[in-house]
Design a protein around this motif. Sequence first.
Motif, PDB file in Angstrom:
ATOM      1  N   TYR A   1       0.974  -0.945   0.163  1.00 49.05           N
ATOM      2  CA  TYR A   1      -0.254   0.113   0.016  1.00 49.05           C
ATOM      3  C   TYR A   1       1.092   1.013   0.465  1.00 49.05           C
ATOM      4  O   TYR A   1       2.083   0.987   0.446  1.00 49.05           O
TER       5      TYR A   1
ATOM      6  N   GLY B   1       6.086   0.627   5.422  1.00 45.95           N
ATOM      7  CA  GLY B   1       7.633   0.521   4.947  1.00 45.95           C
ATOM      8  C   GLY B   1       7.437  -0.150   6.885  1.00 45.95           C
ATOM      9  O   GLY B   1       6.474  -0.349   7.088  1.00 45.95           O
ATOM     10  N   CYS B   2       9.365  -0.244   7.628  1.00 52.35           N
ATOM     11  CA  CYS B   2       9.402  -0.679   8.700  1.00 52.35           C
ATOM     12  C   CYS B   2       9.545  -0.076   9.915  1.00 52.35           C
ATOM     13  O   CYS B   2       9.951   1.323   9.223  1.00 52.35           O
TER      14      CYS B   2
ATOM     15  N   LEU C   1       0.921 -12.819  10.403  1.00 55.71           N
ATOM     16  CA  LEU C   1       0.089 -11.297  10.357  1.00 55.71           C
ATOM     17  C   LEU C   1      -0.415 -11.560   8.230  1.00 55.71           C
ATOM     18  O   LEU C   1       0.123 -10.722   7.156  1.00 55.71           O
TER      19      LEU C   1
ATOM     20  N   GLY D   1     -10.278   1.407  10.118  1.00 55.21           N
ATOM     21  CA  GLY D   1      -9.617   0.949  11.313  1.00 55.21           C
ATOM     22  C   GLY D   1      -8.254   1.841  10.662  1.00 55.21           C
ATOM     23  O   GLY D   1      -8.139   2.435  10.468  1.00 55.21           O
TER      24      GLY D   1
HETATM   25  P1  NAP Z   1      -4.062  -3.135  13.669  1.00 54.05           P
HETATM   26  O1  NAP Z   1      -2.561  -1.785  13.792  1.00 54.05           O
HETATM   27  O2  NAP Z   1      -4.106  -3.576  14.352  1.00 54.05           O
HETATM   28  O3  NAP Z   1      -4.848  -2.197  13.596  1.00 54.05           O
HETATM   29  C1  NAP Z   1      -6.439  -2.650  13.330  1.00 54.05           C
HETATM   30  C2  NAP Z   1      -7.346  -0.889  13.143  1.00 54.05           C
HETATM   31  O4  NAP Z   1      -8.670  -1.314  12.718  1.00 54.05           O
HETATM   32  C3  NAP Z   1      -7.105  -0.987  14.530  1.00 54.05           C
HETATM   33  O5  NAP Z   1      -7.613   0.794  14.293  1.00 54.05           O
HETATM   34  C4  NAP Z   1      -8.946  -1.536  15.066  1.00 54.05           C
HETATM   35  O6  NAP Z   1      -9.471  -1.021  16.113  1.00 54.05           O
HETATM   36  C5  NAP Z   1      -9.722  -0.809  13.850  1.00 54.05           C
HETATM   37  N1  NAP Z   1     -10.867  -2.383  14.160  1.00 54.05           N
HETATM   38  C6  NAP Z   1     -10.046  -3.517  13.870  1.00 54.05           C
HETATM   39  N2  NAP Z   1     -11.526  -4.734  13.504  1.00 54.05           N
HETATM   40  C7  NAP Z   1     -12.974  -3.374  13.443  1.00 54.05           C
HETATM   41  C8  NAP Z   1     -13.628  -3.660  13.605  1.00 54.05           C
HETATM   42  N3  NAP Z   1     -14.816  -4.608  13.145  1.00 54.05           N
HETATM   43  N4  NAP Z   1     -14.576  -1.992  13.249  1.00 54.05           N
HETATM   44  C9  NAP Z   1     -13.886  -1.512  13.160  1.00 54.05           C
HETATM   45  N5  NAP Z   1     -12.588  -0.722  13.329  1.00 54.05           N
HETATM   46  C10 NAP Z   1     -11.512  -1.967  13.619  1.00 54.05           C
HETATM   47  O7  NAP Z   1      -3.809  -3.831  12.120  1.00 54.05           O
HETATM   48  P2  NAP Z   1      -2.797  -3.040  11.364  1.00 54.05           P
HETATM   49  O8  NAP Z   1      -2.884  -1.848  10.969  1.00 54.05           O
HETATM   50  O9  NAP Z   1      -2.956  -4.226   9.952  1.00 54.05           O
HETATM   51  O10 NAP Z   1      -1.273  -3.648  11.794  1.00 54.05           O
HETATM   52  C11 NAP Z   1      -1.336  -4.819  12.685  1.00 54.05           C
HETATM   53  C12 NAP Z   1       0.223  -5.392  12.813  1.00 54.05           C
HETATM   54  O11 NAP Z   1       1.312  -5.156  11.378  1.00 54.05           O
HETATM   55  C13 NAP Z   1       0.679  -4.355  12.913  1.00 54.05           C
HETATM   56  O12 NAP Z   1       0.580  -4.088  15.037  1.00 54.05           O
HETATM   57  C14 NAP Z   1       2.324  -4.558  12.674  1.00 54.05           C
HETATM   58  O13 NAP Z   1       2.882  -5.592  13.326  1.00 54.05           O
HETATM   59  C15 NAP Z   1       1.758  -5.342  11.970  1.00 54.05           C
HETATM   60  N6  NAP Z   1       2.687  -3.613  10.778  1.00 54.05           N
HETATM   61  C16 NAP Z   1       3.641  -3.458  10.604  1.00 54.05           C
HETATM   62  C17 NAP Z   1       4.255  -2.043  10.204  1.00 54.05           C
HETATM   63  C18 NAP Z   1       5.911  -1.693  10.755  1.00 54.05           C
HETATM   64  O14 NAP Z   1       6.187  -0.502  10.079  1.00 54.05           O
HETATM   65  N7  NAP Z   1       6.903  -2.626  11.240  1.00 54.05           N
HETATM   66  C19 NAP Z   1       3.706  -1.591   9.503  1.00 54.05           C
HETATM   67  C20 NAP Z   1       1.907  -2.455   9.531  1.00 54.05           C
HETATM   68  C21 NAP Z   1       1.600  -3.626  10.250  1.00 54.05           C
HETATM   69  P3  NAP Z   1      -8.939  -0.887  17.642  1.00 54.05           P
HETATM   70  O15 NAP Z   1      -7.910  -0.498  17.364  1.00 54.05           O
HETATM   71  O16 NAP Z   1      -9.851  -0.245  18.378  1.00 54.05           O
HETATM   72  O17 NAP Z   1      -9.370  -2.358  17.887  1.00 54.05           O
END
Ligand code: NAP
Length: 505
Positions: free
Chosen positions: A66, A70-71, A155, A194
């Motif tokens: 997307y 990035g990390c 993930l 989200g």
């Molecule tokens: P995420 O951080 O878990 O965020 C999910 C979002 O969706 C949250 O805001 C959550 O709200 C919302 N959500 C979930 N279910 C929902 C629902 N039914 N209705 C409305 N909102 C909902 O997921 P992500 O952004 O994909 O990232 C996941 C993980 O991937 C990260 O924690 C990280 O470990 C990894 N990641 C890493 C990087 C990096 O830079 N290294 C970058 C991207 C992702 P709530 O918070 O209220 O639950």
Amino acid sequence: MGRIPLPRSRTRDEPPPTGPAPRVIILGAGMSGLCAAIRLRGIGVRDITILERSDGVGGTWRDNHYPGSGCDVPSHLYSYSFAPNPNWTRKFSPQHEILAYFERIADEYGLRPSCRFGVEVTEARFDETDNVWRIETAEHGEFVAEVFIAATGQLNRPYIPDLPGLDRFEGTAFHSARWNHDHDLTGERVGVVGTGASAIQFVPHVAREAAALTLFQRSPNWVAPKPDRAFTRWELTAFRRVPGLAKAYRFSIYARFEMRFNMMMQRSWMRPLLSKMFVKELSKLVSERIPRAAVIPDYPLGCKRILISDDWYPAILAPTTTIELDPIAEVVPDGIVTASGTHHQLDTIIFGTGFQTTKFLTPITVMGRGGTDLHETWSKGASAHLGMTVSGFPNLFILYGPNTNLGHNSIIFMTERQVDHVVACVERLWRSGADRIEVRPEVMAASDAEIQRRAERTVWVASCDSWYKNEAGRLTNNWPAHTYEFWRLAAKDPTEDYELITTPS
Ligand code: NAP
């Protein structure tokens, strides 16, 4: 980049193996799967097949392309210790550079011929007669090996909430991990559901293109400034030419990040101080248009991943951005209606709703000894000895499995420690001439009890929803200690903790 590392044997005092090396099947050509293949080659295991669902290597870095991806871990640490890359252009590299790194690794270590792309595994079954894992695939028949390494990560399966009416939406909808680059957002009314780690990276880009952006936010994040910049020409030259510099720099990042674990403890002295500083800064953003609840979390710092960004707050403050805190009631053909009846007309909905994280290895059926179903074993929450081995499932190793995720340091450090452990076990199996290696049930139970005991002391079990816990609130995803403690445990000789079994032929 690097060269194949020397075999690391924990059993040098023993005679070399006599029988053929076990065949190995690795599921997933992401960061962990590639690492396992390289290191197993290093001890002389040649028959390695990497089964990969997608059409290339790189795992999450292949899927998450997307805009802005990035990390949030500096690249000199988010890379293998045995294959440093002095050419990272920035402190925090973008997705395309990270993907290029893993692609180069696959080429330089000659892994591509071992990969079978486009292969979807449906079932893995331990055959007790032949002491092999039989791996069934959707369209490519059966693969067989003595050792099965599941490296699918935590993930890899996007989560889209089951919102009423979603199937009737007439606009475009997609998940951040399946970004639709053919769809032009320019001038559109876009809704993002989200606002987590992925959303804070792509939202600033969407905000620049869309005519109107509505963020459907359940809870705000603690977002810190991102100390990112491009390396200068001199720095890049120094990384390439000064012996040991890149290594020392990597270690300095590791040591600094390791100190952040203190913040993950409930009794942290750092957290109250930092939270105060955050709240003071974030309060300045509060206005008639941006309520306090939109920017200041009501859960403790660190309970969810602490995010870093310099363009998140400018994006949400833009006049064309609206933060909707009212929960979504339903999706209608032309948009989203919230619980209080506000109707947001939308052309596109983007889900930044994360991944299905706690149901490890689903939807693959995994059957161990005596027809034991791994998912039944894990019905109350996934657990494994050091996140890798499960009693009743001989010769099965899981990488980036239960309780191996981090909130404070590089996951590649953890992966390398896990791979060390797997290599030691495979080497032990091979040298002993036994048919099976299996973690002792009491070792696994003690390991799990200790993890859950330590989990109680962390901020992750505090009152916030996060992907680190399952529905019952059990911490299934994170390692609740320093990474060097994992290192110490994973480096232990497997002899005591594992049973070697030879079955009558
Ligand atoms: P995420 O951080 O878990 O965020 C999910 C979002 O969706 C949250 O805001 C959550 O709200 C919302 N959500 C979930 N279910 C929902 C629902 N039914 N209705 C409305 N909102 C909902 O997921 P992500 O952004 O994909 O990232 C996941 C993980 O991937 C990260 O924690 C990280 O470990 C990894 N990641 C890493 C990087 C990096 O830079 N290294 C970058 C991207 C992702 P709530 O918070 O209220 O639950």
